[in-house]
Write a protein that holds these residues in place. Structure first.
Motif, PDB file in Angstrom:
ATOM      1  N   ARG A  29      -2.479  10.818   2.147  1.00 17.14           N
ATOM      2  CA  ARG A  29      -1.643   9.678   2.527  1.00 17.14           C
ATOM      3  C   ARG A  29      -2.478   8.410   2.665  1.00 17.14           C
ATOM      4  N   MET A  30      -3.679   8.520   3.215  1.00 17.20           N
ATOM      5  CA  MET A  30      -4.530   7.346   3.422  1.00 17.20           C
ATOM      6  C   MET A  30      -5.103   6.814   2.112  1.00 17.20           C
ATOM      7  N   ARG A  31      -5.214   7.653   1.081  1.00 18.14           N
ATOM      8  CA  ARG A  31      -5.723   7.198  -0.217  1.00 18.14           C
ATOM      9  C   ARG A  31      -4.675   6.418  -1.004  1.00 18.14           C
ATOM     10  N   LYS A  32      -3.403   6.613  -0.655  1.00 15.62           N
ATOM     11  CA  LYS A  32      -2.337   5.906  -1.363  1.00 15.62           C
ATOM     12  C   LYS A  32      -2.423   4.407  -1.058  1.00 15.62           C
ATOM     13  N   PRO A  33      -2.061   3.561  -2.021  1.00 14.71           N
ATOM     14  CA  PRO A  33      -2.078   2.115  -1.752  1.00 14.71           C
ATOM     15  C   PRO A  33      -1.114   1.769  -0.625  1.00 14.71           C
ATOM     16  N   ASN A  34      -1.525   0.828   0.204  1.00 14.38           N
ATOM     17  CA  ASN A  34      -0.668   0.368   1.290  1.00 14.38           C
ATOM     18  C   ASN A  34       0.441  -0.512   0.746  1.00 14.38           C
ATOM     19  N   GLY A  35       1.523  -0.567   1.472  1.00 14.84           N
ATOM     20  CA  GLY A  35       2.631  -1.445   1.111  1.00 14.84           C
ATOM     21  C   GLY A  35       2.365  -2.856   1.608  1.00 14.84           C
ATOM     22  N   SER A  36       3.402  -3.609   1.680  1.00 12.63           N
ATOM     23  CA  SER A  36       3.313  -5.001   2.101  1.00 12.63           C
ATOM     24  C   SER A  36       2.881  -5.102   3.560  1.00 12.63           C
ATOM     25  N   THR A  37       2.102  -6.131   3.848  1.00  5.92           N
ATOM     26  CA  THR A  37       1.701  -6.378   5.237  1.00  5.92           C
ATOM     27  C   THR A  37       2.643  -7.368   5.906  1.00  5.92           C
ATOM     28  N   GLN A  38       3.615  -7.871   5.163  1.00  3.73           N
ATOM     29  CA  GLN A  38       4.537  -8.846   5.725  1.00  3.73           C
ATOM     30  C   GLN A  38       5.537  -8.168   6.653  1.00  3.73           C
ATOM     31  N   PRO A  39       5.923  -8.873   7.731  1.00  4.93           N
ATOM     32  CA  PRO A  39       6.953  -8.327   8.619  1.00  4.93           C
ATOM     33  C   PRO A  39       8.268  -8.146   7.862  1.00  4.93           C
ATOM     34  N   PRO A  40       9.126  -7.275   8.332  1.00 10.37           N
ATOM     35  CA  PRO A  40      10.409  -7.062   7.661  1.00 10.37           C
ATOM     36  C   PRO A  40      11.199  -8.366   7.555  1.00 10.37           C
ATOM     37  N   ALA A  41      11.891  -8.568   6.439  1.00  9.07           N
ATOM     38  CA  ALA A  41      12.643  -9.803   6.187  1.00  9.07           C
ATOM     39  C   ALA A  41      13.669 -10.131   7.269  1.00  9.07           C
TER      40      ALA A  41
END
Length: 89
Positions: A29-41
């Motif tokens: 799970r940690m090797r997978k690319p992270n998603g957006s760091t932006q707060p939810p819309a």
């Protein structure tokens, strides 16, 4: 630990922790690319959200729209920077 905290821990174990239930799963799970760091819309609909840079890191500031701020709170996301911010945060 209170009964309520035991219930929350059980709920999290069942819904959120399967990806970390073993060392191998956690590493995958940690090797997978992270998603957006932006707060939810939806957060921006009710709040003023800005992203000042502090020492090169994004630090999100969330303030109530149209209200005077009288208190401050600092939230430090746990998780060793392995996951993006989520709705619950």
């Amino acid at each position: 630990m209170s009964l309520a905290m035991h219930a929350i821990a059980l709920c999290l174990r069942v819904t959120a922790k399967p990806g970390s239930s073993t060392a191998e799963r956690a590493q995958k799970r940690m090797r997978k690319p992270n998603g957006s760091t932006q707060p939810p819309a939806p957060l921006s609909r009710r709040h003023d959200v800005s992203e000042p840079q502090v020492s090169g890191f994004a630090c999100w500031t969330v303030m109530p729209r149209g209200k005077t701020v009288t208190l401050d709170a600092m939230y430090l996301h746990g998780g060793a920077y392995t996951g993006e911010i989520t709705k619950q945060h």
